[in-house]
Scaffold this motif. Structure first.
Motif, short mmCIF file in Angstrom:
data_model
loop_
_atom_site.label_atom_id
_atom_site.label_comp_id
_atom_site.label_asym_id
_atom_site.label_seq_id
_atom_site.Cartn_x
_atom_site.Cartn_y
_atom_site.Cartn_z
N VAL A 439 61.52 95.79 17.46
CA VAL A 439 61.35 94.34 17.54
C VAL A 439 60.13 93.91 16.73
O VAL A 439 60.19 92.91 15.98
N LEU A 440 59.03 94.64 16.84
CA LEU A 440 57.84 94.28 16.07
C LEU A 440 58.08 94.42 14.58
O LEU A 440 57.59 93.60 13.78
N THR A 443 60.40 91.45 13.45
CA THR A 443 59.70 90.15 13.48
C THR A 443 58.37 90.18 12.75
O THR A 443 57.62 89.19 12.81
N THR A 446 55.17 89.32 14.83
CA THR A 446 54.88 87.96 15.31
C THR A 446 55.39 87.70 16.72
O THR A 446 55.07 86.66 17.30
N ARG A 447 56.18 88.59 17.27
CA ARG A 447 56.76 88.35 18.59
C ARG A 447 56.35 89.48 19.54
O ARG A 447 57.18 90.31 19.94
N ALA A 450 57.97 89.13 23.03
CA ALA A 450 59.39 89.51 22.95
C ALA A 450 59.54 91.02 22.90
O ALA A 450 60.43 91.60 23.53
N ALA A 451 58.67 91.68 22.13
CA ALA A 451 58.73 93.14 22.05
C ALA A 451 58.47 93.77 23.41
O ALA A 451 59.16 94.72 23.82
N SER A 512 66.18 87.91 24.99
CA SER A 512 66.80 87.62 23.71
C SER A 512 66.97 86.12 23.50
O SER A 512 66.62 85.57 22.44
N SER A 514 65.42 83.66 25.13
CA SER A 514 64.13 82.97 25.15
C SER A 514 63.39 83.12 23.82
O SER A 514 62.70 82.19 23.37
N ALA A 515 63.53 84.27 23.18
CA ALA A 515 62.74 84.54 21.97
C ALA A 515 63.45 84.16 20.68
O ALA A 515 62.79 83.75 19.72
N PHE A 516 64.78 84.26 20.64
CA PHE A 516 65.45 84.17 19.34
C PHE A 516 66.56 83.12 19.27
O PHE A 516 67.27 83.06 18.27
N THR A 518 68.23 79.52 18.56
CA THR A 518 67.90 78.44 17.64
C THR A 518 68.64 77.18 18.07
O THR A 518 69.71 77.25 18.66
#
Length: 659
Positions: A439-440, A443, A446-447, A450-451, A512, A514-516, A518
């Motif tokens: 995940v890091l 992204t 930046t997240r 989330a990671a 997923s 909440s973080a990604f 759109t």
């Protein structure tokens, strides 16, 4: 005539419930077995009468009998048959009738499958269950009679609330009530045991299956309600921290704690006082939820009633049962033994840790839900406690709890080895770290949150399977030996693993989305396009369409991938003439576990364009699939012989002695 018979069945059920509330309890105090046996007969009769009353109301809806006021206010002759039936419980009066029917159903189950219970305890349980039944039957007959006649009878009904005319709302309330009301059995067992002044490990073994049944249905009901709100209300969210949502979530949190606490009590005869208190508090929170939904103190799409007279009646019921049970608990608690001792690092310790965070989380949600109401009553100030408060308080409480979940099943009873448990979880640790690094990397660092969230979800997913792997002897044992060992495991072990795995699945979906996810809000004319989820969404235009009891404007959207037109999404705005109420019907396209979600807005001011909201929600369906897995885990655990309600203890066959 059948309506009058249904009303008479309600009155007769009240009379039998009064008998059931007194005679079995009197028999248990005097040792009269004949009086104790009346509890089983009357509970079955009450259920039969209430089933007849519910059937009579259903018949009135199916036949569009507009001489019944409840049918007039909540049905229409053009309404589809499915929603005529679901309209029975889509209103305050009918839903309360379903509430007491399920209450009587659980009492009848105890009467039918409680043959292995001590006669005195069974009689007390059925009496306490009848006390609750009497209170709510009085509430229905005095303030919420579903069989009131409409004079004069109109030719047509006012239709059901349009947002309730959905398959999700046909399923959601019965599931939720089976959970809400199911906890009444745990409450009745707790109060019955306090009356006797005797609570032991056998009590926990009797009460745990009933708690598990209620928990399974409440989990499924909350998930169904969440998914209904997600696709029906057109807002694109899956949880709003609405006070009525919280009203069902609090008993779930407390009930989860009760399940784990009862396990400690059954296995180690520990946490007796705490387990009884949790049984009382869990059903008390269910009663609180009933009050919030039906008292008129809340305004919500979930709320049924706004009549203050009903609210005062339910508040009185709330005070009597919660106050009375807690007073009884305070009187008896000093006489209860504390139970066995255990080390902090042990399976008991892990379950106490679980209880600590679950009950704290419950208290947090309770505070956020009731504080605005209390402040308005005392000062007249109106405030709103929303998602920011709950996310900031509830989320941090869940992190250490979720981290500890895989350790619990791997620790020994009484005294465990934390380092040995961690060694068995090395695969889960490695998988969680890999997920965080991926995940890091994707992204570009930046997240971070989330990671961490994805790492925690993978930790739960893999960690839930490590207990089964350890019991099978993997990786040292060969495949055949491992399969033989797995086949010999109790089903409750598989149920626990499935439920914990489902929790990880839900967390993966939550993180997923909440973080990604759109969101795009724009105006579109026919032929316009936008991009969502790697696909091009083309607006093809609006067209009118007639439904059985509504008119709608349907927006047609085509998904284009790699230049090739594919799936078509239809989103609409409906108008129900009977109520003159508009609704938004979202268009949803599912691909894998992800969804593209489209909701129509109003026509733009420039005339030829329409406001459109388009969301892309990666892995959103995992939120509800995880809840399904949790419910399935509970059902698998119920299939364990040691947990099945009413299953007699297995006896070894007698062998002849040697001569």
């Amino acid at each position: 005539m059948i309506v009058e018979l249904g009303h008479f069945a309600l009155v007769l059920a009240l009379g039998l419930a009064l008998v059931q509330s007194v005679l079995p309890l009197l028999g248990s105090r005097t040792g009269d077995s004949r009086l104790m046996e009346t509890g089983g007969i009357t509970s079955l009769a009450c259920f039969a009468l209430l089933a007849f009353a519910f059937g009579a109301l259903t018949f009135a809806y199916v036949t569009s009998d507009f001489s019944v006021l409840n049918v007039v206010e909540n049905s229409h002759s053009l309404k589809p048959m499915l929603y005529k039936v679901s309209g029975v419980w889509g209103n305050h009066e009918g839903s309360m009738l379903l509430w007491v029917l399920i209450l009587a159903f659980f009492g009848a189950l105890v009467a039918s499958f409680g043959a292995d219970l001590p006669a005195s305890l069974k009689a007390n349980v059925l009496s306490v269950q009848a006390w609750i039944l009497v209170a709510f039957l009085l509430f229905i007959l005095l303030t919420s009679n579903p069989f009131t006649r409409a004079v004069p009878a109109p030719f047509e009904g006012q239709d059901l609330n349009p947002i309730l005319q959905d398959i999700g709302l046909a399923i959601h309330p019965p599931l939720l009530y089976l959970g809400y009301v199911g906890f009444s059995i745990a409450f009745s067992f707790a109060v019955a045991a306090l009356i006797d002044g005797r609570i032991d490990a056998a009590w926990a073994r009797w009460v745990r299956p009933w708690t598990l049944i209620a928990w399974v249905f409440l989990t499924a009901g909350i998930a169904m309600g969440s998914y209904w709100a997600y696709y029906e209300l057109g807002w694109g969210g899956w949880w709003f921290w609405d006070p009525v949502e919280n009203a069902s979530f609090m008993p779930w949190l407390s009930g989860t704690a009760l399940l784990h606490s009862a396990l400690v009590m059954e296995k180690r005869s520990a946490l007796k006082v705490w387990t009884v208190l949790l049984a009382i508090l869990t059903f008390s929170l269910s009663l609180l939820g009933t009050f919030l939904v039906r008292s008129g103190v809340l305004t919500s799409v979930h709320a049924f009633a706004v009549d203050p007279e009903r609210g005062v009646f339910i508040l009185a019921i709330l005070c009597i049962f919660i106050g009375g049970s807690l007073a009884l608990f305070a009187w008896r608690s000093s006489e209860l033994e504390s139970g066995g001792l255990f080390a902090p690092i042990s399976r008991e310790g892990a379950l106490v840790f679980n209880n600590l965070f679950l009950t704290t989380a419950t208290a947090t949600v309770l505070t956020g839900t009731l504080y605005p109401l209390a402040l308005e009553v005392t000062t007249g100030t109106k405030i709103s406690v929303g998602a920011p408060f709950f996310n900031a308080t509830f989320g941090p409480l869940m992190v250490p709890l979720l981290f500890a979940v895989p350790f619990g099943p791997l620790l020994a009873w009484k005294r465990g080895d934390l380092w040995a448990a961690a060694q068995r979880l090395y695969v889960a640790i490695g998988a969680a770290l890999v997920a965080m690094v991926i995940v890091l990397a994707v992204t570009q660092g930046t997240r971070i949150l989330a990671a961490l969230g994805f790492g925690l979800a993978v930790w739960l997913l893999v960690g839930s399977l490590c207990d089964l792997a350890a019991r099978a002897g993997l990786p040292k044992a060969g495949p055949r030996l491992a399969l033989r060992r797995l086949a010999g495991l109790p089903r409750s072990a598989f149920g626990t693993a499935i439920a914990h795995f489902g929790l990880g699945v839900t967390l993966f979906g939550v993180v997923s989305v909440s973080a990604f996810s759109t969101e795009t809000i724009t105006t579109m004319a026919p032929g316009d396009t936008l991009t969502a989820g790697g696909a091009i969404v083309r607006f093809d235009g609006l067209s009118p369409r007639e439904g059985p009891n509504y008119h709608e404007e349907v927006g047609r959207f085509t998904l284009i991938r790699d230049g090739v037109p594919g799936s078509v999404i239809e989103s609409s705005k409906r108008l129900y003439p009977a109520r003159q109420m508009p609704t938004t019907e979202a268009g949803i396209h599912t691909r894998g576990f992800s969804q593209i979600y489209i909701a129509l807005g109003d026509a733009a001011a420039n005339g030829g364009a329409t406001v459109v909201r388009v969301w892309y929600k990666p892995f959103v369906t995992l939120i509800w699939l995880g809840a399904v897995a949790m419910s399935l885990g509970g059902l698998v655990s119920l299939a364990d012989r040691r947990l099945r309600v009413g299953a007699p203890a297995r006896r070894s066959s007698a062998r002849p002695k040697a001569a």
